[in-house]
Design an enzyme around this catalytic site. Structure first.
Site, PDB file in Angstrom:
ATOM      1  N   SER A  52       7.632  -4.212  -4.347  1.00 17.00           N
ATOM      2  CA  SER A  52       7.685  -2.766  -4.104  1.00 17.00           C
ATOM      3  C   SER A  52       7.159  -2.331  -2.740  1.00 17.00           C
ATOM      4  O   SER A  52       7.377  -1.180  -2.340  1.00 17.00           O
ATOM      5  CB  SER A  52       6.924  -2.033  -5.209  1.00 17.00           C
ATOM      6  OG  SER A  52       7.586  -2.193  -6.446  1.00 17.00           O
ATOM      7  N   THR A  53       6.441  -3.186  -2.027  1.00 13.90           N
ATOM      8  CA  THR A  53       6.045  -2.806  -0.664  1.00 13.90           C
ATOM      9  C   THR A  53       7.271  -2.607   0.225  1.00 13.90           C
ATOM     10  O   THR A  53       7.193  -1.944   1.259  1.00 13.90           O
ATOM     11  CB  THR A  53       5.133  -3.870  -0.025  1.00 13.90           C
ATOM     12  OG1 THR A  53       5.754  -5.153  -0.138  1.00 13.90           O
ATOM     13  CG2 THR A  53       3.773  -3.899  -0.708  1.00 13.90           C
TER      14      THR A  53
END
Length: 615
Positions: free
Chosen positions: A200-201
């Protein structure tokens, strides 16, 4: 007898020593890099034909700190890894040579009939690495890995306004003083040479793409399919089930389904172009050995689920350095910068080269960057990044939790095998430092990025806040960064150095700021908030007044041997701008003391840690 006594002292086989002595060669090397205590004992034996030859050996006083950056040399003092290898020619210098004459009494002298070449001492390579930041990163990374029973990890710390790499750590590490004692694998700088799926970064890339194309409204509600979204022949899930969320909430809570749906509003070509613009699938250009490009499949190789997967950071592989530089673009209002590891070099012949920041490309408009920074602050304060909160400082960041690919069977590994990460910067309004923390394969009940990597980020930043001096912004504000263009009651501080008091007051008034004048004089020689600082409408700026010196010139003060923080304060109070390398006490400055320069000139300071005497 000689062989036995040497073998006993050197801790090697008597047979091996005897074989060398009996070889018949005129010069035999029995052992190298022997401890001084051992050589002293052998010397005292007065063994016939045995001579002690003293040579230099590279010493690394900080031990394993920054070892994967520095590298090490071999027994001949030739660079074998890292900066030592890359800059071998610069660091080694060149030996001299001369022809000697010897008379009948054994005295020698130079022969003037033959040319003589003087030796050149080794040059100098200065790194952007801050020894304090590097040590902090390595210490907190090791603590985080141990606490989560992980197999490894990485930390990258940068100055996002310039691209300087202040720390780049990976674990396990090694001691360059004894490189053979650990696996060769530990010598790799994994943040540059190894790839991982970011999870998700990576969502900042997806959100940048739709923001730049005006494809979203932050308050728009998105149907989350009750936590299970069918895409092609796959199912994408959210870790926490919600019927619907706004776009703003979806970022804070790191919804995979929402992010995937946003990505499908673009064509494959559009999404791929944005990922490439951020630098993925290509080298960053850092001055280091072994950098890899990462993995970014072209659209013709995508499956029906690829675009949704990549939107949430799966199916794409990046280096930690690539991701840190991508986040730097959000922090600095949209510019992808080339990372700076080497700030300057001085060759053996005296040639000096200083590295300047390089803007690779603009990847987003400042307006998009400001929105992303807001979303990242909300992700920390109200979303998955709560463990990164630091009291009194606004933190912008994003968590990441990615399944690990199965290198043998394909797909993803079964069971609990994840890469947990957190990337963020602070202060959110005008970022000084950025850090990415990656923890590989944490065990136990916690494996989410916010729970595993978030606390490591927080501890690193808390220590940096009391260790590193803040720097002046190196880049001038863009045409897009008009202080009056901001919304939500905040403004960017303008640069009013060298303005008259009336001109400075008008400028601040235009920005909705109040003026506080200190001292007496014709012009502003210092301002308490440097250009680009984020302020609230109605805030006051303290302006220090002074007089012109020689029609707008100033004399550079003597700063050597001063504490760096005091030197910075003195420069800014005089209307000069500091540029800093290192920490501790100032050892060099350019321009030198007494030089007359225009107001606003940048003064380069090189500082080194204070060494304490020990007994």
């Amino acid at each position: 007898m000689t062989a036995q006594r040497l073998a006993d002292e050197l801790g090697i086989s008597e047979r091996a020593v005897a074989a060398k002595l009996e070889s018949g060669a005129s010069l035999i090397r029995i052992a190298r890099q022997v401890l001084p205590s051992t050589t002293n004992r052998i010397e005292a034996m007065n063994l016939p034909g045995v001579e002690i030859v003293r040579q230099t050996k590279r010493s690394y006083p900080y031990g394993s700190t920054a070892s994967q950056v520095l590298g090490h040399v071999n027994v001949d003092n030739v660079g074998n890894a890292g900066i030592e290898k890359l800059y071998q020619k610069t660091l080694a210098g060149h030996p001299g040579q001369a022809v000697m004459q010897m008379d009948a009494r054994g005295s020698s002298r130079f022969d003037p009939d033959y040319p003589r070449e003087e030796p050149l001492h080794g040059g100098r390579v200065t790194l952007a690495i801050d020894i304090d930041a590097q040590a902090i990163a390595e210490e907190e990374l090791a603590v985080g890995i141990a606490a989560n029973e992980a197999t490894g990890g990485m930390v990258v710390i940068t100055r996002p306004q310039t691209g300087e790499v202040l720390a780049i750590a990976s674990w396990p590490d090694y001691d360059p003083n004894n490189p053979s004692e650990g696996p060769v694998e530990n010598q790799k700088n994994r943040a540059i040479t190894d790839v991982y799926e970011p999870g998700s970064t990576f969502k900042i890339v997806t959100f940048t793409a739709v923001l730049e194309r005006d494809l979203i409204n932050l308050d728009e509600m998105i149907d989350l399919e009750e936590g299970r979204w069918h895409v092609a022949d796959r199912i994408i899930r959210d870790s926490h089930r919600n019927d619907s969320l706004s776009v703003r909430q979806g970022f804070a809570k790191s919804s995979n389904i929402l992010t995937g749906k946003l990505a499908e509003r673009m064509s494959k070509s559009e999404f791929y172009t944005v990922m490439r613009d951020f630098g993925f699938g290509q080298k960053t250009g850092i001055d280091f050995i072994g950098e890899v490009r990462g993995i970014l499949p072209t659209p013709r190789h995508w499956s029906g689920v690829s675009q949704a997967n990549m939107a949430m950071g799966q199916g794409v592989a990046v280096t930690a350095l690539q991701l840190a530089m991508a986040y730097g673009a959000v922090a600095n209002n949209g510019w992808l910068l080339r990372p700076i590891l080497i700030t300057s070099t001085q060759e053996p012949d005296g040639t000096y080269t200083r590295t300047q920041p390089v803007r690779v490309r603009r990847v987003m408009m400042p307006s998009s960057a400001r929105i992303l920074r807001k979303l990242m602050v909300e992700a920390v304060e109200d979303g998955t990044g709560g463990n990164a909160i630091i009291a009194g400082v606004s933190v912008a960041g994003k968590t990441g939790t990615a399944q690990k690919p199965d290198p043998i069977n394909g797909g993803y590994m079964s069971g609990q095998h994840f890469v947990s990460s957190f990337c963020g910067f602070l202060p959110a309004e005008n970022p000084e430092w950025l850090a990415l923390v990656v923890i590989d394969d944490p065990q136990g009940d916690r494996y989410y990025g916010g729970s595993v990597a978030g606390p490591v980020f927080r501890k690193i930043m808390q220590r940096l806040l009391v260790t590193l001096p803040q720097s002046e912004q190196m880049f001038a504000l863009d045409e897009y960064d008009d202080p009056r263009a901001l919304s939500d009651g905040r403004v960017l501080a303008p640069n009013v150095l060298a303005f008259s008091p009336d001109e400075a007051g008008e400028k601040l008034d235009d920005c909705g700021l109040k003026t506080e004048l200190v001292g007496v004089g014709d012009i502003v020689i210092a301002q308490n908030h440097h250009a680009g600082s984020m302020l609230n409408v109605g805030d006051s700026m303290e302006l220090t007044l002074g007089a012109y010196v020689d029609s707008g010139t100033l004399t550079v003060p003597e700063l050597r041997q001063k504490n760096l923080r005091l030197a910075l304060a003195e420069l800014t109070s005089r209307g000069l701008l500091p540029a800093v390398e290192g920490a501790g006490v100032v050892v060099r400055q350019d321009p030198s003391a007494g030089t007359v320069v225009p107001m606003g000139t940048r003064v380069n300071l090189i500082a080194e840690p204070i060494l304490e005497a020990t007994q």
